[in-house]
Structure formats: structure tokens, C-alpha cells
Design an enzyme around this catalytic site. Structure first.
Site, PDB file in Angstrom:
ATOM      1  N   HIS A 130      33.077  43.283  37.066  1.00  0.00           N
ATOM      2  CA  HIS A 130      34.219  44.112  36.658  1.00  0.00           C
ATOM      3  C   HIS A 130      33.706  45.170  35.687  1.00  0.00           C
ATOM      4  O   HIS A 130      32.899  44.856  34.803  1.00  0.00           O
ATOM      5  CB  HIS A 130      35.260  43.285  35.898  1.00  0.00           C
ATOM      6  CG  HIS A 130      35.934  42.216  36.698  1.00  0.00           C
ATOM      7  ND1 HIS A 130      37.223  42.336  37.164  1.00  0.00           N
ATOM      8  CD2 HIS A 130      35.500  40.998  37.101  1.00  0.00           C
ATOM      9  CE1 HIS A 130      37.558  41.224  37.812  1.00  0.00           C
ATOM     10  NE2 HIS A 130      36.531  40.395  37.787  1.00  0.00           N
ATOM     11  N   HIS A 189      30.726  39.662  42.016  1.00  0.00           N
ATOM     12  CA  HIS A 189      31.184  41.001  41.621  1.00  0.00           C
ATOM     13  C   HIS A 189      31.144  41.145  40.114  1.00  0.00           C
ATOM     14  O   HIS A 189      31.234  40.173  39.369  1.00  0.00           O
ATOM     15  CB  HIS A 189      32.601  41.270  42.137  1.00  0.00           C
ATOM     16  CG  HIS A 189      33.621  40.248  41.708  1.00  0.00           C
ATOM     17  ND1 HIS A 189      33.737  39.023  42.311  1.00  0.00           N
ATOM     18  CD2 HIS A 189      34.547  40.272  40.722  1.00  0.00           C
ATOM     19  CE1 HIS A 189      34.702  38.333  41.727  1.00  0.00           C
ATOM     20  NE2 HIS A 189      35.214  39.061  40.746  1.00  0.00           N
ATOM     21  N   ASP A 206      39.936  48.186  41.240  1.00  0.00           N
ATOM     22  CA  ASP A 206      40.649  46.905  41.301  1.00  0.00           C
ATOM     23  C   ASP A 206      42.111  47.169  41.686  1.00  0.00           C
ATOM     24  O   ASP A 206      42.738  48.099  41.183  1.00  0.00           O
ATOM     25  CB  ASP A 206      40.570  46.186  39.946  1.00  0.00           C
ATOM     26  CG  ASP A 206      40.941  44.724  40.049  1.00  0.00           C
ATOM     27  OD1 ASP A 206      40.047  43.876  39.896  1.00  0.00           O
ATOM     28  OD2 ASP A 206      42.138  44.421  40.301  1.00  0.00           O
ATOM     29  N   ILE A 207      42.625  46.332  42.558  1.00  0.00           N
ATOM     30  CA  ILE A 207      43.990  46.522  43.064  1.00  0.00           C
ATOM     31  C   ILE A 207      45.041  46.238  41.981  1.00  0.00           C
ATOM     32  O   ILE A 207      46.150  46.778  42.026  1.00  0.00           O
ATOM     33  CB  ILE A 207      44.219  45.653  44.334  1.00  0.00           C
ATOM     34  CG1 ILE A 207      45.312  46.205  45.210  1.00  0.00           C
ATOM     35  CG2 ILE A 207      44.460  44.193  43.995  1.00  0.00           C
ATOM     36  CD1 ILE A 207      45.330  45.632  46.623  1.00  0.00           C
ATOM     37  N   ASN A 219      32.997  36.748  36.338  1.00  0.00           N
ATOM     38  CA  ASN A 219      33.525  35.392  36.245  1.00  0.00           C
ATOM     39  C   ASN A 219      32.745  34.485  37.184  1.00  0.00           C
ATOM     40  O   ASN A 219      32.456  34.867  38.330  1.00  0.00           O
ATOM     41  CB  ASN A 219      35.011  35.383  36.610  1.00  0.00           C
ATOM     42  CG  ASN A 219      35.847  36.131  35.590  1.00  0.00           C
ATOM     43  OD1 ASN A 219      35.657  35.963  34.388  1.00  0.00           O
ATOM     44  ND2 ASN A 219      36.740  36.974  36.058  1.00  0.00           N
ATOM     45  N   GLU A 265      38.509  34.295  40.925  1.00  0.00           N
ATOM     46  CA  GLU A 265      39.466  34.196  42.035  1.00  0.00           C
ATOM     47  C   GLU A 265      38.785  34.432  43.371  1.00  0.00           C
ATOM     48  O   GLU A 265      39.156  33.829  44.375  1.00  0.00           O
ATOM     49  CB  GLU A 265      40.563  35.268  41.881  1.00  0.00           C
ATOM     50  CG  GLU A 265      41.586  34.975  40.815  1.00  0.00           C
ATOM     51  CD  GLU A 265      42.505  36.167  40.577  1.00  0.00           C
ATOM     52  OE1 GLU A 265      42.537  37.096  41.425  1.00  0.00           O
ATOM     53  OE2 GLU A 265      43.178  36.166  39.532  1.00  0.00           O
ATOM     54  N   VAL A 266      37.847  35.389  43.379  1.00  0.00           N
ATOM     55  CA  VAL A 266      37.222  35.786  44.635  1.00  0.00           C
ATOM     56  C   VAL A 266      35.771  35.315  44.623  1.00  0.00           C
ATOM     57  O   VAL A 266      34.975  35.738  43.768  1.00  0.00           O
ATOM     58  CB  VAL A 266      37.301  37.313  44.848  1.00  0.00           C
ATOM     59  CG1 VAL A 266      36.679  37.690  46.187  1.00  0.00           C
ATOM     60  CG2 VAL A 266      38.748  37.794  44.768  1.00  0.00           C
TER      61      VAL A 266
HETATM   62  P1  AMP Z   1      37.784  37.488  39.661  1.00  0.00           P
HETATM   63  O1  AMP Z   1      38.865  36.709  38.974  1.00  0.00           O
HETATM   64  O2  AMP Z   1      36.642  37.825  38.759  1.00  0.00           O
HETATM   65  O3  AMP Z   1      37.381  36.808  40.948  1.00  0.00           O
HETATM   66  O4  AMP Z   1      38.416  38.884  40.022  1.00  0.00           O
HETATM   67  C1  AMP Z   1      38.898  39.246  41.274  1.00  0.00           C
HETATM   68  C2  AMP Z   1      39.514  40.617  41.145  1.00  0.00           C
HETATM   69  O5  AMP Z   1      39.715  41.139  42.440  1.00  0.00           O
HETATM   70  C3  AMP Z   1      40.882  40.655  40.448  1.00  0.00           C
HETATM   71  O6  AMP Z   1      40.817  41.537  39.326  1.00  0.00           O
HETATM   72  C4  AMP Z   1      41.832  41.194  41.532  1.00  0.00           C
HETATM   73  O7  AMP Z   1      42.823  42.052  41.027  1.00  0.00           O
HETATM   74  C5  AMP Z   1      40.871  41.935  42.445  1.00  0.00           C
HETATM   75  N1  AMP Z   1      41.300  42.070  43.836  1.00  0.00           N
HETATM   76  C6  AMP Z   1      41.815  41.106  44.635  1.00  0.00           C
HETATM   77  N2  AMP Z   1      42.060  41.606  45.877  1.00  0.00           N
HETATM   78  C7  AMP Z   1      41.681  42.903  45.842  1.00  0.00           C
HETATM   79  C8  AMP Z   1      41.680  43.966  46.808  1.00  0.00           C
HETATM   80  N3  AMP Z   1      42.131  43.795  48.060  1.00  0.00           N
HETATM   81  N4  AMP Z   1      41.223  45.188  46.427  1.00  0.00           N
HETATM   82  C9  AMP Z   1      40.776  45.380  45.164  1.00  0.00           C
HETATM   83  N5  AMP Z   1      40.743  44.428  44.222  1.00  0.00           N
HETATM   84  C10 AMP Z   1      41.192  43.212  44.543  1.00  0.00           C
END
Ligand code: AMP
Length: 112
Positions: free
Chosen positions: A105, A103, A32-33, A90, A98-99
Site C-alpha cells: 500500500h 502487495h 485502491d478501490i 499486511n 484481505e487479499v
Molecule cells: P489488504 O488488507 O492489505 O489485503 O488490502 C487489500 C486492499 O485491496 C484493500 O485496501 C481494498 O480496498 C483493496 N481492493 C480490494 N478489491 C480491490 C479492487 N478490485 N481494486 C482495487 N483495490 C481493491
């Protein structure tokens, strides 16, 4: 409905880099970034699913098995299988997702 306009789709297509840990036919794992724990990895599907519900209702049994085996393998590779770890996914607005690409975690490396 899957929307390709998300950062994990770009990582899958190698349009943006990621610190890759593991890859197989169903899964891609990377760090994770913005790690929230000492160890914070993400395992994403190669298939295009917007969240867990989408994945579990649309993916084949084989894809589901390979994907979740990959999660376990990655935990092992990160050295947290013995010490313990947490997996989180999530789903939707109230969760803070967010994404919009399915996925998991993996958190570990410290007391959670
Ligand atoms: P979620 O809230 O479950 O969608 O988590 C999305 C996760 O993606 C967050 O923990 C972010 O820090 C992570 N994230 C966003 N962009 C990147 C990226 N380019 N590389 C790695 N992790 C990312």
C-alpha cells in the site's frame, strides 16, 4: 501456498478492471478501490506470491529489485516523493490481510 482465487489475480489477468497507474515486468500499480487516505495506491507483483514472506523467500533478486523500484516510481508519479508517504504490507491474519496476493500500500497526499 498461492491461491488464485483472489481479486488481484483477476486484475492481473484483466478479468476485472483497475485504475492502473504503472506497469512493468514485475509490478502492476493501481488505485485502491476504497482509499483510506487522500492518495492510496497498491503495487502488486506480477509473480504469484501470497504475501511479503513468500515473495522475499521465493522471488529472484532481480524481481525484488524491480518490484521495489516500481514502488518508488509510483510514489514519484503520484507526487508524494517530496511530501512524504508510507508503505505498508499486511501479512497474515493478525494484520488484517484481505487479499492473498503480495502487495504494498502507498499512502500519502496528507499528514498521516
Ligand atoms: P489488504 O488488507 O492489505 O489485503 O488490502 C487489500 C486492499 O485491496 C484493500 O485496501 C481494498 O480496498 C483493496 N481492493 C480490494 N478489491 C480491490 C479492487 N478490485 N481494486 C482495487 N483495490 C481493491
Amino acid at each position: 501456498m498461492y491461491n488464485k482465487d483472489n481479486v488481484f489475480y483477476k486484475i492481473l489477468k484483466s478479468e476485472i478492471p483497475a485504475e492502473v497507474i504503472y506497469e512493468d515486468e514485475a509490478a502492476l500499480a493501481f488505485h485502491d478501490i476504497h482509499p483510506q487516505k487522500k492518495i492510496h495506491a497498491l503495487v502488486i507483483t506480477k509473480g504469484l506470491y501470497s504475501n511479503f514472506d513468500d515473495f522475499i523467500s521465493s522471488a529472484s533478486a532481480q524481481e525484488i529489485r524491480i518490484f521495489f523500484s516500481a514502488v518508488s516510481k509510483v510514489a514519484d508519479m503520484l507526487g508524494v516523493s517530496q511530501t512524504g508517504y508510507r508503505i505498508i504490507s499486511n501479512i497474515g491474519p493478525d494484520s488484517g490481510q484481505e487479499v492473498e496476493h503480495f502487495h504494498i500500500h502507498i499512502w500519502g497526499g496528507e499528514k498521516l
